[in-house]
Design a protein around this motif. Structure first.
Motif, PDB file in Angstrom:
ATOM      1  N   SER A  10       3.733  13.718   2.474  1.00  0.00           N
ATOM      2  CA  SER A  10       5.155  14.073   2.553  1.00  0.00           C
ATOM      3  C   SER A  10       6.056  12.840   2.501  1.00  0.00           C
ATOM      4  CB  SER A  10       5.418  14.854   3.842  1.00  0.00           C
ATOM      5  OG  SER A  10       4.638  16.029   3.864  1.00  0.00           O
ATOM      6  N   GLY A  11       5.454  11.663   2.290  1.00  0.00           N
ATOM      7  CA  GLY A  11       6.240  10.442   2.197  1.00  0.00           C
ATOM      8  C   GLY A  11       6.411   9.711   3.515  1.00  0.00           C
ATOM      9  N   GLY A  12       5.750  10.184   4.566  1.00  0.00           N
ATOM     10  CA  GLY A  12       5.846   9.535   5.868  1.00  0.00           C
ATOM     11  C   GLY A  12       4.894   8.362   5.993  1.00  0.00           C
ATOM     12  N   ARG A  13       4.803   7.869   7.189  1.00  0.00           N
ATOM     13  CA  ARG A  13       3.935   6.725   7.466  1.00  0.00           C
ATOM     14  C   ARG A  13       2.887   7.113   8.497  1.00  0.00           C
ATOM     15  NH1 ARG A  13       5.195   1.446   5.823  1.00  0.00           N
ATOM     16  NH2 ARG A  13       6.964   1.491   4.418  1.00  0.00           N
ATOM     17  N   ALA A  14       1.771   6.411   8.440  1.00  0.00           N
ATOM     18  CA  ALA A  14       0.691   6.616   9.401  1.00  0.00           C
ATOM     19  C   ALA A  14       0.969   5.770  10.639  1.00  0.00           C
ATOM     20  CB  ALA A  14      -0.635   6.198   8.781  1.00  0.00           C
ATOM     21  N   PRO A  15       0.485   6.221  11.785  1.00  0.00           N
ATOM     22  CA  PRO A  15       0.622   5.381  12.982  1.00  0.00           C
ATOM     23  C   PRO A  15      -0.100   4.048  12.762  1.00  0.00           C
ATOM     24  CG  PRO A  15      -0.223   7.567  13.535  1.00  0.00           C
ATOM     25  CD  PRO A  15      -0.200   7.472  12.051  1.00  0.00           C
ATOM     26  N   GLU A  16       0.490   2.985  13.254  1.00  0.00           N
ATOM     27  CA  GLU A  16      -0.120   1.660  13.120  1.00  0.00           C
ATOM     28  C   GLU A  16      -1.370   1.589  13.988  1.00  0.00           C
ATOM     29  OE1 GLU A  16       0.799  -1.070  11.249  1.00  0.00           O
ATOM     30  OE2 GLU A  16       2.304   0.207  10.290  1.00  0.00           O
ATOM     31  N   THR A  17      -2.470   1.116  13.413  1.00  0.00           N
ATOM     32  CA  THR A  17      -3.701   0.905  14.170  1.00  0.00           C
ATOM     33  C   THR A  17      -4.286  -0.437  13.775  1.00  0.00           C
ATOM     34  OG1 THR A  17      -5.029   2.055  12.496  1.00  0.00           O
ATOM     35  CG2 THR A  17      -4.311   3.362  14.382  1.00  0.00           C
TER      36      THR A  17
ATOM     37  N   ALA B 259       0.837  -1.197   0.000  1.00  0.00           N
ATOM     38  CA  ALA B 259       0.000   0.000   0.000  1.00  0.00           C
ATOM     39  C   ALA B 259       0.877   1.252   0.000  1.00  0.00           C
ATOM     40  CB  ALA B 259      -0.939  -0.002   1.200  1.00  0.00           C
ATOM     41  N   TYR B 260       1.950   1.225   0.768  1.00  0.00           N
ATOM     42  CA  TYR B 260       2.856   2.378   0.782  1.00  0.00           C
ATOM     43  C   TYR B 260       3.586   2.520  -0.550  1.00  0.00           C
ATOM     44  CZ  TYR B 260       2.176   3.494   5.696  1.00  0.00           C
ATOM     45  OH  TYR B 260       1.636   3.895   6.894  1.00  0.00           O
ATOM     46  N   ALA B 261       3.940   1.407  -1.180  1.00  0.00           N
ATOM     47  CA  ALA B 261       4.615   1.468  -2.477  1.00  0.00           C
ATOM     48  C   ALA B 261       3.688   2.052  -3.537  1.00  0.00           C
ATOM     49  CB  ALA B 261       5.099   0.078  -2.883  1.00  0.00           C
ATOM     50  N   SER B 262       2.429   1.610  -3.548  1.00  0.00           N
ATOM     51  CA  SER B 262       1.458   2.149  -4.509  1.00  0.00           C
ATOM     52  C   SER B 262       1.224   3.633  -4.270  1.00  0.00           C
ATOM     53  CB  SER B 262       0.125   1.403  -4.393  1.00  0.00           C
ATOM     54  OG  SER B 262       0.283   0.052  -4.716  1.00  0.00           O
ATOM     55  N   LEU B 263       1.120   4.009  -2.995  1.00  0.00           N
ATOM     56  CA  LEU B 263       0.931   5.416  -2.667  1.00  0.00           C
ATOM     57  C   LEU B 263       2.147   6.231  -3.101  1.00  0.00           C
ATOM     58  CD1 LEU B 263      -0.705   7.696  -1.362  1.00  0.00           C
ATOM     59  CD2 LEU B 263       0.309   7.039   0.835  1.00  0.00           C
ATOM     60  N   ALA B 264       3.339   5.705  -2.901  1.00  0.00           N
ATOM     61  CA  ALA B 264       4.560   6.420  -3.292  1.00  0.00           C
ATOM     62  C   ALA B 264       4.589   6.675  -4.795  1.00  0.00           C
ATOM     63  CB  ALA B 264       5.794   5.634  -2.852  1.00  0.00           C
ATOM     64  N   ASP B 265       4.141   5.708  -5.592  1.00  0.00           N
ATOM     65  CA  ASP B 265       4.093   5.890  -7.046  1.00  0.00           C
ATOM     66  C   ASP B 265       3.159   7.042  -7.418  1.00  0.00           C
ATOM     67  OD1 ASP B 265       5.842   3.768  -7.365  1.00  0.00           O
ATOM     68  OD2 ASP B 265       4.257   2.314  -7.871  1.00  0.00           O
ATOM     69  N   VAL B 266       1.991   7.076  -6.779  1.00  0.00           N
ATOM     70  CA  VAL B 266       1.028   8.150  -7.060  1.00  0.00           C
ATOM     71  C   VAL B 266       1.594   9.492  -6.608  1.00  0.00           C
ATOM     72  CG1 VAL B 266      -1.247   9.061  -6.433  1.00  0.00           C
ATOM     73  CG2 VAL B 266      -0.995   6.653  -7.011  1.00  0.00           C
ATOM     74  N   LEU B 267       2.235   9.515  -5.444  1.00  0.00           N
ATOM     75  CA  LEU B 267       2.811  10.767  -4.948  1.00  0.00           C
ATOM     76  C   LEU B 267       3.913  11.275  -5.865  1.00  0.00           C
ATOM     77  CD1 LEU B 267       2.984  10.046  -1.105  1.00  0.00           C
ATOM     78  CD2 LEU B 267       1.226  11.315  -2.373  1.00  0.00           C
ATOM     79  N   ASP B 268       4.730  10.370  -6.388  1.00  0.00           N
ATOM     80  CA  ASP B 268       5.777  10.774  -7.334  1.00  0.00           C
ATOM     81  C   ASP B 268       5.165  11.424  -8.578  1.00  0.00           C
ATOM     82  OD1 ASP B 268       7.775   9.853  -5.660  1.00  0.00           O
ATOM     83  OD2 ASP B 268       8.075   7.972  -6.761  1.00  0.00           O
ATOM     84  N   ARG B 269       4.132  10.781  -9.113  1.00  0.00           N
ATOM     85  CA  ARG B 269       3.476  11.321 -10.309  1.00  0.00           C
ATOM     86  C   ARG B 269       2.814  12.665 -10.003  1.00  0.00           C
ATOM     87  NH1 ARG B 269       3.597  12.767 -15.118  1.00  0.00           N
ATOM     88  NH2 ARG B 269       1.694  12.570 -16.312  1.00  0.00           N
ATOM     89  N   LEU B 270       2.159  12.777  -8.849  1.00  0.00           N
ATOM     90  CA  LEU B 270       1.542  14.050  -8.467  1.00  0.00           C
ATOM     91  C   LEU B 270       2.599  15.136  -8.286  1.00  0.00           C
ATOM     92  CD1 LEU B 270      -1.180  12.818  -5.965  1.00  0.00           C
ATOM     93  CD2 LEU B 270      -1.586  13.944  -8.165  1.00  0.00           C
ATOM     94  N   GLY B 271       3.749  14.762  -7.740  1.00  0.00           N
ATOM     95  CA  GLY B 271       4.840  15.709  -7.601  1.00  0.00           C
ATOM     96  C   GLY B 271       5.292  16.256  -8.949  1.00  0.00           C
TER      97      GLY B 271
END
Length: 197
Positions: free
Chosen positions: A50-57, A4-16
């Motif tokens: 910003s590329g960070g992580r969410a607290p684990e829940t 999920a973080y890898a997929s989000l990172a790809d989208v964030l890169d493209r949005l950037g």
């Protein structure tokens, strides 16, 4: 969850790339709107953008948080908060059940889905982890920015550009139909843009 973080990172890169603000997406995107659509607190949305992580829940805690988020952010037509009794009616259950849900974090799927649909929330609103939920909420933003960057993208995807290339072989009626279709798409896009403004 790393996928999920890898997929989000790809989208964030493209949005950037599309916004010209790589690493500074919270400045370029509607953070409050993303929070409202996902049920993720604004601070966590900023961290994720910003590329960070969410607290684990755990799942139960996430469900509780999202129910509380609905109570805090959704308002009745008169601007007042929904009471627990009103939310219970919307969910098709009792206030006692809703109170138990808030304690346990484990609703019935039917009741959770009724709430989700009433408030027009995305599928998985109560259960999606933060990177998944944000990834899903960013898809329309990404599509809109890509369409702005390449206005012919949607026409190419729909095959209209390829169809227009056949214009020399088309008769007058076929060309008129193609022109009407293109005008409908353009009018629809303008209406969507006006609706977002």
């Amino acid at each position: 969850m790393s996928d999920a973080y890898a997929s989000l990172a790809d989208v964030l890169d493209r949005l950037g790339e599309l916004t010209g603000r790589p690493g500074r997406l919270p400045e370029a995107l509607d953070v409050s709107g993303l929070s409202h659509r996902t049920g993720i607190p604004v601070g966590v949305v900023v961290d994720l953008l910003s590329g960070g992580r969410a607290p684990e829940t755990c799942l139960a805690e996430r469900v509780r948080q999202r129910l509380d988020f609905i109570r805090e952010t959704r308002r009745r037509p008169d601007g007042k908060r929904y009471s627990l009794d009103e939310l219970a009616r919307i969910a098709g259950t009792s206030r006692q059940w809703l109170s138990e849900w808030r304690k346990s974090g484990m609703p019935s799927l039917e009741h959770a889905d009724r709430l989700r649909r009433f408030f027009r929330l995305p599928a998985g609103f109560f259960t999606a982890d933060e990177p998944e939920a944000l990834h899903e909420a960013l898809q329309p933003v990404l599509q809109s920015l890509e369409a702005e960057a390449d206005p012919l993208l949607r026409l190419r995807e729909s095959g209209l550009v390829r169809l227009a290339a056949r214009a020399p072989q088309m008769n007058a009626r076929q060309l008129a139909t193609l022109a009407d279709l293109a005008e409908m798409i353009i009018a629809s896009e303008r209406a969507e843009d006006a609706g977002r403004a």
